[in-house]
Each structure stands twice: as C-alpha cells, then as structure tokens.
Design an enzyme around this catalytic site. Sequence first.
Site, PDB file in Angstrom:
ATOM      1  N   LYS A  58      68.249  10.011  75.451  1.00 45.61           N
ATOM      2  CA  LYS A  58      68.711   9.790  76.834  1.00 45.61           C
ATOM      3  C   LYS A  58      67.755  10.413  77.837  1.00 45.61           C
ATOM      4  CE  LYS A  58      70.982   7.841  74.801  1.00 45.61           C
ATOM      5  NZ  LYS A  58      71.375   7.651  73.384  1.00 45.61           N
ATOM      6  N   GLY A 188      64.716  -3.917  63.663  1.00 47.61           N
ATOM      7  CA  GLY A 188      66.145  -3.643  63.802  1.00 47.61           C
ATOM      8  C   GLY A 188      66.576  -3.663  65.257  1.00 47.61           C
ATOM      9  N   GLY A 278      68.974   1.453  60.703  1.00 45.25           N
ATOM     10  CA  GLY A 278      70.241   2.110  60.392  1.00 45.25           C
ATOM     11  C   GLY A 278      70.025   3.481  59.774  1.00 45.25           C
ATOM     12  N   HIS A 451      87.295   3.339  97.223  1.00 45.38           N
ATOM     13  CA  HIS A 451      86.373   2.307  97.691  1.00 45.38           C
ATOM     14  C   HIS A 451      85.237   2.961  98.462  1.00 45.38           C
ATOM     15  CE1 HIS A 451      84.881  -1.468  99.223  1.00 45.38           C
ATOM     16  NE2 HIS A 451      84.835  -0.907 100.435  1.00 45.38           N
TER      17      HIS A 451
HETATM   18  P1  FAD Z   1      74.049  15.490  62.314  1.00 46.31           P
HETATM   19  O1  FAD Z   1      73.945  15.524  63.778  1.00 46.31           O
HETATM   20  O2  FAD Z   1      73.076  14.659  61.562  1.00 46.31           O
HETATM   21  O3  FAD Z   1      73.967  17.009  61.834  1.00 46.31           O
HETATM   22  C1  FAD Z   1      73.934  17.357  60.503  1.00 46.31           C
HETATM   23  C2  FAD Z   1      73.244  18.695  60.390  1.00 46.31           C
HETATM   24  O4  FAD Z   1      73.441  19.173  59.085  1.00 46.31           O
HETATM   25  C3  FAD Z   1      71.740  18.615  60.593  1.00 46.31           C
HETATM   26  O5  FAD Z   1      71.358  19.566  61.554  1.00 46.31           O
HETATM   27  C4  FAD Z   1      71.150  18.916  59.235  1.00 46.31           C
HETATM   28  O6  FAD Z   1      69.939  19.644  59.296  1.00 46.31           O
HETATM   29  C5  FAD Z   1      72.247  19.770  58.617  1.00 46.31           C
HETATM   30  N1  FAD Z   1      72.295  19.710  57.163  1.00 46.31           N
HETATM   31  C6  FAD Z   1      72.355  18.604  56.371  1.00 46.31           C
HETATM   32  N2  FAD Z   1      72.473  18.944  55.081  1.00 46.31           N
HETATM   33  C7  FAD Z   1      72.472  20.300  55.061  1.00 46.31           C
HETATM   34  C8  FAD Z   1      72.569  21.248  54.018  1.00 46.31           C
HETATM   35  N3  FAD Z   1      72.696  20.865  52.757  1.00 46.31           N
HETATM   36  N4  FAD Z   1      72.525  22.563  54.333  1.00 46.31           N
HETATM   37  C9  FAD Z   1      72.391  22.967  55.628  1.00 46.31           C
HETATM   38  N5  FAD Z   1      72.325  22.109  56.651  1.00 46.31           N
HETATM   39  C10 FAD Z   1      72.359  20.805  56.376  1.00 46.31           C
HETATM   40  N6  FAD Z   1      75.506   9.123  68.995  1.00 46.31           N
HETATM   41  C11 FAD Z   1      76.239   9.050  70.120  1.00 46.31           C
HETATM   42  O7  FAD Z   1      77.460   9.268  70.076  1.00 46.31           O
HETATM   43  N7  FAD Z   1      75.654   8.746  71.328  1.00 46.31           N
HETATM   44  C12 FAD Z   1      74.335   8.499  71.434  1.00 46.31           C
HETATM   45  O8  FAD Z   1      73.833   8.244  72.523  1.00 46.31           O
HETATM   46  C13 FAD Z   1      73.538   8.577  70.260  1.00 46.31           C
HETATM   47  N8  FAD Z   1      72.208   8.364  70.328  1.00 46.31           N
HETATM   48  C14 FAD Z   1      71.450   8.496  69.193  1.00 46.31           C
HETATM   49  C15 FAD Z   1      70.076   8.284  69.285  1.00 46.31           C
HETATM   50  C16 FAD Z   1      69.276   8.417  68.171  1.00 46.31           C
HETATM   51  C17 FAD Z   1      67.790   8.202  68.287  1.00 46.31           C
HETATM   52  C18 FAD Z   1      69.866   8.791  66.923  1.00 46.31           C
HETATM   53  C19 FAD Z   1      69.015   8.960  65.695  1.00 46.31           C
HETATM   54  C20 FAD Z   1      71.235   8.994  66.817  1.00 46.31           C
HETATM   55  C21 FAD Z   1      72.045   8.841  67.951  1.00 46.31           C
HETATM   56  N9  FAD Z   1      73.421   9.035  67.902  1.00 46.31           N
HETATM   57  C22 FAD Z   1      74.175   8.907  69.038  1.00 46.31           C
HETATM   58  C23 FAD Z   1      74.116   9.361  66.643  1.00 46.31           C
HETATM   59  C24 FAD Z   1      74.447  10.851  66.578  1.00 46.31           C
HETATM   60  O9  FAD Z   1      73.268  11.595  66.706  1.00 46.31           O
HETATM   61  C25 FAD Z   1      75.132  11.159  65.256  1.00 46.31           C
HETATM   62  O10 FAD Z   1      76.254  10.322  65.093  1.00 46.31           O
HETATM   63  C26 FAD Z   1      75.602  12.607  65.219  1.00 46.31           C
HETATM   64  O11 FAD Z   1      74.524  13.498  65.374  1.00 46.31           O
HETATM   65  C27 FAD Z   1      76.323  12.898  63.898  1.00 46.31           C
HETATM   66  O12 FAD Z   1      76.735  14.220  63.872  1.00 46.31           O
HETATM   67  P2  FAD Z   1      76.925  15.012  62.503  1.00 46.31           P
HETATM   68  O13 FAD Z   1      77.324  16.392  62.901  1.00 46.31           O
HETATM   69  O14 FAD Z   1      77.791  14.245  61.602  1.00 46.31           O
HETATM   70  O15 FAD Z   1      75.489  15.020  61.814  1.00 46.31           O
HETATM   71  P1  AMP Z   2      72.018  -0.316  63.290  1.00 46.60           P
HETATM   72  O1  AMP Z   2      72.603  -0.150  61.904  1.00 46.60           O
HETATM   73  O2  AMP Z   2      72.995  -0.652  64.364  1.00 46.60           O
HETATM   74  O3  AMP Z   2      71.100   0.807  63.671  1.00 46.60           O
HETATM   75  O4  AMP Z   2      71.080  -1.621  63.192  1.00 46.60           O
HETATM   76  C1  AMP Z   2      70.020  -1.779  62.273  1.00 46.60           C
HETATM   77  C2  AMP Z   2      69.606  -3.242  62.269  1.00 46.60           C
HETATM   78  O5  AMP Z   2      68.437  -3.419  61.464  1.00 46.60           O
HETATM   79  C3  AMP Z   2      70.668  -4.173  61.676  1.00 46.60           C
HETATM   80  O6  AMP Z   2      71.032  -5.105  62.648  1.00 46.60           O
HETATM   81  C4  AMP Z   2      69.974  -4.816  60.476  1.00 46.60           C
HETATM   82  O7  AMP Z   2      70.337  -6.170  60.330  1.00 46.60           O
HETATM   83  C5  AMP Z   2      68.484  -4.695  60.816  1.00 46.60           C
HETATM   84  N1  AMP Z   2      67.600  -4.755  59.632  1.00 46.60           N
HETATM   85  C6  AMP Z   2      67.785  -4.155  58.430  1.00 46.60           C
HETATM   86  N2  AMP Z   2      66.752  -4.424  57.564  1.00 46.60           N
HETATM   87  C7  AMP Z   2      65.884  -5.240  58.236  1.00 46.60           C
HETATM   88  C8  AMP Z   2      64.605  -5.883  57.915  1.00 46.60           C
HETATM   89  N3  AMP Z   2      64.013  -5.754  56.715  1.00 46.60           N
HETATM   90  N4  AMP Z   2      64.016  -6.652  58.859  1.00 46.60           N
HETATM   91  C9  AMP Z   2      64.587  -6.791  60.086  1.00 46.60           C
HETATM   92  N5  AMP Z   2      65.765  -6.221  60.444  1.00 46.60           N
HETATM   93  C10 AMP Z   2      66.419  -5.450  59.553  1.00 46.60           C
END
Ligand code: FAD
Ligand code: AMP
Length: 478
Positions: A58, A188, A278, A451
């Site tokens: 963001k 994707g 994904g 408004h």
């Molecule tokens: P995570 O945030 O993945 O945290 C897991 C933590 O556990 C990590 O810090 C990892 O190092 C630690 N860990 C893992 N295994 C171990 C272990 N064995 N021992 C010690 N530590 C460990 N979601 C939104 O809601 N809004 C958004 O705008 C959004 N934007 C995103 C943009 C990007 C580019 C990405 C990649 C993701 C985005 N997400 C967004 C998704 C969001 O980041 C995740 O859904 C969220 O972080 C999940 O939270 P979590 O606590 O389950 O896992």
């Molecule tokens: P999301 O799970 O929302 O992050 O979306 C990932 C997207 O990547 C999905 O819409 C998939 O259909 C797409 N995707 C997965 N594998 C491939 C591939 N080999 N080539 C093009 N698109 C892909």
Amino acid sequence: MSQKYDVIVIGGGPGGYVAAIKSAQLGFKTACIEKYKGKDGKMALGGTCLNVGCIPSKALLDSSWKFHEATESFAVHGISTGDVKIDVPAMIGRKDGIVKNLTGGIGLLFKGNGVTSIEGHGKLLANKRVEVTKDDGSVEVYEADNVIIASGSQPINIPPAPVDQKVIVDSTGALDFQEAPKRLGVIGAGVIGLELGSVWARLGSKVTVIEALDKFLPAVDEQVAKEAQKVLTKQGLEIRLGARVTGSTVKGNEVTVAFTDAEGEKQETFDKVIVAVGRRPETKNLLAEDSEVKLDERGFIYVNEFCATSVPGVYAIGDVVRGPMLAHKASEEGVMVAERIAGHKAQMNYDLIPGVIYTHPEIAGVGKTEQQLKGEGVAINVGVFPFAASGRAMAANDTTGFVKIIADAATDRVLGAHVIGPSAAELVQQCAIAMEFGTSAEDLGLMVFSHPTLSEAVHEAALAVNGEAIHIPNRKKR
Ligand code: FAD
Ligand code: AMP
C-alpha cells in the site's frame, strides 16, 4: 527444566501477534515465537502483512498514485507542475521506513502487554511442547497449556518461472525494484498481481498480465470484475486471459516467457517478471510427526469453525488454515481463539469478511456476489449507483465505477455490497457494519448520510434496490 506458558503462539504475523496480545490481555502468561529477519538483519514481528505484504504494497501504491496524479490529472485542476520525476530508491526507502516503524511498534505492544518474544524457528512437538531452534543451532523446548499456530503462508513457485529475485521475482522482490522496468510481465491476475502491476505501470512500466483462467477476477461480482477489466486495461495493463505460462529463459537482464493461449504458443520478452500465482500455507518443519496435528487435503492445517485443530489445546489461525488469505481474517481468528481459551463463547462471522483490491479505482466487496446468489436460486433485487452521478466524486475528479447493493427480494435483507470506485474499501466496510446488524436495503435508505460524501452512493444504491433512488433514474419501478 523447560519454561511453561499458558499460551505459546508460533508466528508473529497479524494472526499471531494479535492472538498473543489478546491472550496476554486476558491474563495468560504468553510467548510468541518468530524467526523472520528484517532488512537490518534483526528479528522483525508483523509477518507477511507488515514486512512484505499489505503495508509495503500500500505504501508503494500510494506513492505511485501520487506520481500518476501529478503527471496525469493535476492539469484538470488548473495545476501545472513542470517536469515531474520519480526517485524510485527514495520511494522504496519511504516504504522501508514505514515497515520498520510498524514492526518495531509490535515489539512495543508486546512489552506493554507483557508478551514474551522468543526469537527462532518454532516446531510443535507432542503434548503441547514447542521446540525453538535459534540461528546458532541451539535448541530450547517450552511447554504450554495452549498453542496457537500462526505460521502464515509463502508465495507459490511454479516450475516454468523459477524465482531468482533478480529478473524473475515474487511479490517480495517486486517491492524492492530500484527502477521501473521498461517491460514488466506479471504471471497471475489475482489481487497481488494486479496491485503490484499497477504500482509499476503508474511509474512507466509497460505491464503485461498473463493469467491462466479465461475469466477475470472470478471471485469478484461479475459486473464489478467487468468494469475492473475495462478500467485497468484503459490504464495500460495488458491483460491476457486464458494464457498459461509454460516456460521461461533468462538471458542477462531479460527473460523470455513462453505461454499458450487460445491461439497457440507465444513468447514475450520482459525486463522483469513478477510471479503472483497465489500463496501456500507454511507448514515446513512445523509439526513433529507425533504432534498429531492433521493437515487437510490442500496442505492447510485442519481446523473447525473455532480454529481448533485435531489436538485439544492446539489451535491454528490465519493463512495456514482454510478461508481467505487476508490479514483481518487472521487477526479476528486470533482474537476468537484467545477468547475461547479464556472460556468465552467467541465466534467469527465468516460470511462477512470484506475483500479489497487496492488498485485505482479500488475494488471491494462483502457478502455474496450476484452470480453466487443466482447460482443458489435466491431471488434478489439489485441497486446500482454510479460515481458519475456523485457530486463528491465529481469534485474529486474521480468518477469511475459504482456501488452495487444486493438484497433478498423476499426480505429486503442486504446480502452483498460491491464497490468499484474511490474509497471502495471504506464504503464496503460501512455496508459490512450494517450487514452485521442484519440491515435491509430500506434501513440503509432511511439513514441520514452527510452531503457531499462518497457514502451517499451507498445510500442511493440502497434506495435503488427498491426503485427509490433520487439522483438517478430508477431501473426498477416501485
Ligand atoms: P503471516 O503474516 O505470513 O505471518 C506468519 C509469521 O510466522 C511470519 O512472520 C513467519 O516468519 C512466522 N513463522 C512461520 N513459521 C514459523 C516457525 N516455524 N517458527 C517461527 N516463526 C514462524 N491481506 C490483507 O488483508 N490486505 C491486504 O492489502 C493485503 N495485501 C497483501 C499484499 C501482498 C504483496 C501480500 C504478499 C499479501 C497481502 N495480504 C493482504 C495478505 C496478508 O499479508 C496475509 O493474509 C497475512 O499476513 C496473514 O497473516 P498470518 O499471521 O496468518 O501469517
Ligand atoms: P491469487 O491466488 O488470487 O493470488 O491469483 C493467482 C492467479 O494466478 C490465479 O488466477 C491463477 O489462475 C493464476 N495462475 C496460476 N498458475 C498460472 C500459470 N502457470 N500461468 C498463468 N497464470 C497462472
């Protein structure tokens, strides 16, 4: 003797750190184990969300949007700017500063709430014991009455495009480009691909999005997805649907990607490729064989609706379990689990988790889509209000998109709210609050809205559900 805690949380992301803080607030002796290291080489709390996900993406979306506005839309307000330039390393530096601030903040929250932070890799053993391996290889074992696993997720890699973080990057690498690549491929067309593709397109990259599915954003309301495809294409994103990547060849600083679509085999050469196909649940070296925690058929930790695993006293939350991979879903599961450990009857409404794609315009929705409800045979009334008819949107020169409210035709209860347009995330949240209280379209229509606001579009869309909109001709007659 090993140390004992009431609650041990594995993972300090938005699921884990919230679960840990809530547990401590409820009076439990709590520890949180985290292994992630930030750019400074020190352990950083906050998980994917704060370090390489929601927040940094963001930050870049906001910076790149300001650049886009300065170059493309200031003139309409009568503002001339001369030659606008972007300093990409400075933009990345600002993003890094925000990340450092926020991740450091979680450490302070831990201190303030009495959560013990343990650095290292956590692994669940039998009988709710947790083994922590530190960087130097030393191992310590802790005991707990309750364990909450919040290990999150990792980007999925696909064999035809192996990530080297130089030319072919994942979402993490795409947050650190030092210049806008001239030709950027995004594999994707999901949330992450579209958001990161937008960042770099605004800064001048020629972006091609290659998506295997024939349909654009299949989980989003179809009317919204159609508008989104139109708008993003107009912004310069070339979206190739039904195109599956089959291979890639890196030569020096460029990569040629091979893909097949309806017309056959094709190739395209890029300066960078982002693989955004994904994420997969993170369970590597997490569960000892005799821990008895089961995975489901897709590799997520199996849990019930209260996030209890197959082992009493062991819970799992967030991206490592079923459901949308969203930070707010992870956090609320963390709160629910802590409350349930305390014996409270907490539960979560999985039907009302809002989802947002932070492109411009934003795309957001809560509840069911029109295609879902039609598929379920539910009779519905739909109200749509375009931002082109909103005075506030016109004043802001931001009139693309619409608000769409879907209500049950028999009861008038609002079943879905979908927005593409300015501040869609915030508008959908208003609807989510109302829907949580069982609002009808009529209820929303009877409320007083300030408004001029963008929120008035929600008001008018709700009125339009029953043919009562004031500021557009009603398609449905009363
Ligand atoms: P995570 O945030 O993945 O945290 C897991 C933590 O556990 C990590 O810090 C990892 O190092 C630690 N860990 C893992 N295994 C171990 C272990 N064995 N021992 C010690 N530590 C460990 N979601 C939104 O809601 N809004 C958004 O705008 C959004 N934007 C995103 C943009 C990007 C580019 C990405 C990649 C993701 C985005 N997400 C967004 C998704 C969001 O980041 C995740 O859904 C969220 O972080 C999940 O939270 P979590 O606590 O389950 O896992
Ligand atoms: P999301 O799970 O929302 O992050 O979306 C990932 C997207 O990547 C999905 O819409 C998939 O259909 C797409 N995707 C997965 N594998 C491939 C591939 N080999 N080539 C093009 N698109 C892909």
